[in-house]
Write an enzyme that holds these catalytic residues in place. Structure first.
Site, PDB file in Angstrom:
ATOM      1  N   GLU A 339      29.292  82.372  18.754  1.00  0.00           N
ATOM      2  CA  GLU A 339      27.885  82.784  18.717  1.00  0.00           C
ATOM      3  C   GLU A 339      27.699  84.081  17.921  1.00  0.00           C
ATOM      4  O   GLU A 339      26.696  84.244  17.225  1.00  0.00           O
ATOM      5  CB  GLU A 339      27.327  82.931  20.135  1.00  0.00           C
ATOM      6  CG  GLU A 339      27.398  81.664  20.980  1.00  0.00           C
ATOM      7  CD  GLU A 339      26.691  80.458  20.369  1.00  0.00           C
ATOM      8  OE1 GLU A 339      25.980  80.608  19.358  1.00  0.00           O
ATOM      9  OE2 GLU A 339      26.868  79.347  20.903  1.00  0.00           O
ATOM     10  N   TYR A 413      29.297  70.943  12.330  1.00  0.00           N
ATOM     11  CA  TYR A 413      30.227  71.921  12.887  1.00  0.00           C
ATOM     12  C   TYR A 413      31.620  71.729  12.290  1.00  0.00           C
ATOM     13  O   TYR A 413      32.024  72.469  11.391  1.00  0.00           O
ATOM     14  CB  TYR A 413      30.278  71.801  14.412  1.00  0.00           C
ATOM     15  CG  TYR A 413      29.004  72.213  15.104  1.00  0.00           C
ATOM     16  CD1 TYR A 413      28.845  73.497  15.599  1.00  0.00           C
ATOM     17  CD2 TYR A 413      27.952  71.314  15.269  1.00  0.00           C
ATOM     18  CE1 TYR A 413      27.681  73.881  16.253  1.00  0.00           C
ATOM     19  CE2 TYR A 413      26.785  71.683  15.915  1.00  0.00           C
ATOM     20  CZ  TYR A 413      26.650  72.967  16.401  1.00  0.00           C
ATOM     21  OH  TYR A 413      25.486  73.337  17.035  1.00  0.00           O
TER      22      TYR A 413
END
Length: 549
Positions: A339, A413
């Site tokens: 993150e 991803y």
């Protein structure tokens, strides 16, 4: 556990980890276009700053507040209507423009059209919007998001928000378009009962009593994505640290529930390791002025700018699991690394259209590999990124549908990370590769971009023709396949499952010798390799290899 079962399990874990924040529609409506395009009701005005006030009521699951949007007119006004986004069942109850009440505003689905006529100034217009209602409650945050009303371990009220993909308009009125970030940041006022603490993005400004409650105000001075503007409300305590970074002293602020303070002090030491790695690879942390913050949340995590959402239970790995299956993913805290990686790719460099979300997710997924390399070496990093291939589905292309708020495959991803690793292997110059990543963050500092801008920059910097490369990995589900065929002492090779023009050269394992496959058969010229079983391709390319009999 058999290897087959292990691979399946890892794939399922990763699919859950990176579940899509938007549905993959096949048909689109006018509402999708209103949300996803810079249309005639949006393109003539530019947001300079947001001031958002919110007051939640936990018992009724309602919120109320006011948004003030400061904006400039950017060109000749094409419409006397101004579009504001606010999703059902939230409602706008009052509108003012430059201090004067406007009664002519009308709802159209998740959009309000405000009739502004000729009341717009060139600069510094102020649009005030009072709003209230029951915001969408998250069903499975952060993937199926919304407002989160829950309880902590002591059965006390705990609230947060997670709206990536769903959009900030799920809870407050705004221009919900990724291509227009507020140039001068935002202010967030969070009004809560006295026993609770309100934590927002950026730096703490003030705390004051208001009608028997407490109002906490936070301020961001840099541009920020709308979906990153987040109130967090709970029984928080704070501790601080300082990181000596590339731009000087960076303030580190951590907010966790009171009973998790000691765990957090230990686990969050990894934030400084993350900063050391990512400043090396990507350049200076992009928001020194707003500090770096980690905030404990009821959900797993999200890249909320200068206020990273953290819910990984103070464990290494992803909730104590290694998504790569390599073992290296258990050496560090997945949420702190992943993150926070978005501070560079996602928050500093931001997509204009959600169809280009790979710009956020592919580079950030690869940041996990780079963090591993920083502290455990290049071989470990290669094992990590190759391990994540088990999660790749090749279901639909990575790039989504433009203009309708539609993202592409979850492969953005780890297929995206392996695409970047493949390009790095092709470049065969780690320092040049590092300077390219740093260059991206400098060239597009605090900007919203298109995929074409990113592709063009990488092609120019690397000196490679990458058009077919990006078309292959971003716009198809086909994995390039190297076919090998032995005829006597002669070994022939070619690519299949490729787009026109795809001709990425391949380096043989543990050597500098390369082959240059195309769609046509070629012969391998090598003194030392006479048998097809001796042909070993560097495993860091994301391709398939097939022996043709």
């Amino acid at each position: 556990m058999t290897m087959k079962k292990l691979v399946l399990l890892l794939g399922l874990i990763s699919i859950t980890t990176h579940a899509q924040v938007l549905n993959h529609k096949k048909e689109f409506t006018r509402q999708d276009s209103l949300r996803g395009t810079n249309n005639e009701f949006r393109n003539w005005w530019d947001v300079k700053k947001y001031k958002v006030s919110v007051e939640p009521d936990f018992q009724s699951k309602t919120i109320k507040g006011k948004t003030t949007i400061i904006f400039d007119k950017t060109n000749t006004q094409q419409s006397d209507l101004l579009q504001i986004d606010l999703q059902h069942p939230m409602t706008v109850s009052a509108v003012k423009l430059n201090g004067k009440k406007i009664s002519n505003f009308k709802r159209d689905g998740n959009v309000y059209f405000i009739t502004v006529g000729n009341k717009i100034k060139s600069n510094s217009n102020q649009l005030e919007l009072e709003y209230s209602g029951n915001p969408r409650v998250a069903k499975n945050a952060p993937w199926d998001g919304g407002w989160i009303f829950t309880k902590d371990q002591k059965d006390r009220d705990w609230m947060s928000v997670a709206v990536q993909g769903l959009g900030a308009s799920a809870w407050f009125p705004n221009k919900d378009y990724l291509g227009d970030e507020p140039d001068n940041g935002m202010e967030l006022e969070i009004i809560v009962p006295k026993e609770l603490v309100g934590v927002g993005n950026g730096r703490f400004v003030s705390k004051k009593e208001m009608n028997g409650k407490m109002a906490y105000t936070w301020k961001v001075v840099n541009p920020i994505n709308n979906y990153n503007i987040i109130p967090n409300i709970g029984h928080y305590v704070n501790f601080k640290d300082i990181y000596e970074g590339e731009k000087g002293k960076l303030d580190l602020d951590y907010y966790v529930l009171d009973y998790n303070l000691e765990q957090a002090k230990s686990q969050f030491e990894q934030a400084k390791l993350m900063l050391k790695s990512f400043e090396h690879w990507f350049g200076p942390y992009p928001f020194y002025e707003d500090s770096f913050k980690i905030i404990e949340t009821p959900h797993l995590g999200m890249e909320h700018q200068s206020g990273i959402a953290y819910g990984n239970k103070f464990k290494n790995g992803y909730l104590g699991r290694d998504l790569s299956g390599s073992g290296w993913g258990m050496k560090w805290d997945f949420i702190i690394v992943h993150e926070a990686g978005h501070e560079w790719f996602g928050n500093n460099i931001t997509e204009k259209d959600v169809a280009d979300m790979w710009i956020h997710e592919s580079f950030t997924a690869y940041s996990e590999t780079l963090f591993t390399e920083t502290f455990y070496g290049k071989e470990a990093a290669g094992e990590y990124v190759r391990g994540t291939r088990n999660a790749i589905e090749n279901d639909i292309p990575i790039i989504g549908v433009y203009g309708v708020n539609q993202e592409g495959s979850g492969d953005m991803y780890y297929k995206g990370a392996n695409m970047i690793h493949t390009l790095r292997t092709w470049m065969n110059n780690d320092e040049q590769f590092r300077q390219m990543l740093r260059g991206l963050n400098k060239e597009f500092y605090h900007q919203t971009v298109t995929t074409q801008q990113i592709e063009n920059y990488m092609a120019k910097f690397s000196g490679l023709d990458l058009k077919s490369f990006f078309n292959q990995y971003l716009r198809t589900v086909e994995v390039p396949t190297l076919e090998l065929k032995q005829e006597g002492n002669q070994i022939n090779y070619r690519y299949t499952n490729i787009v026109d023009g795809f001709s990425m050269p391949l380096r043989l394992k543990n050597t500098e010798q390369t082959i240059s496959p195309t769609k046509d058969w070629k012969t391998l010229n090598s003194v030392s390799i006479k048998n097809i079983s001796d042909v070993e391709i560097n495993p860091n390319y994301y391709i398939k290899i097939k022996i043709v009999r």
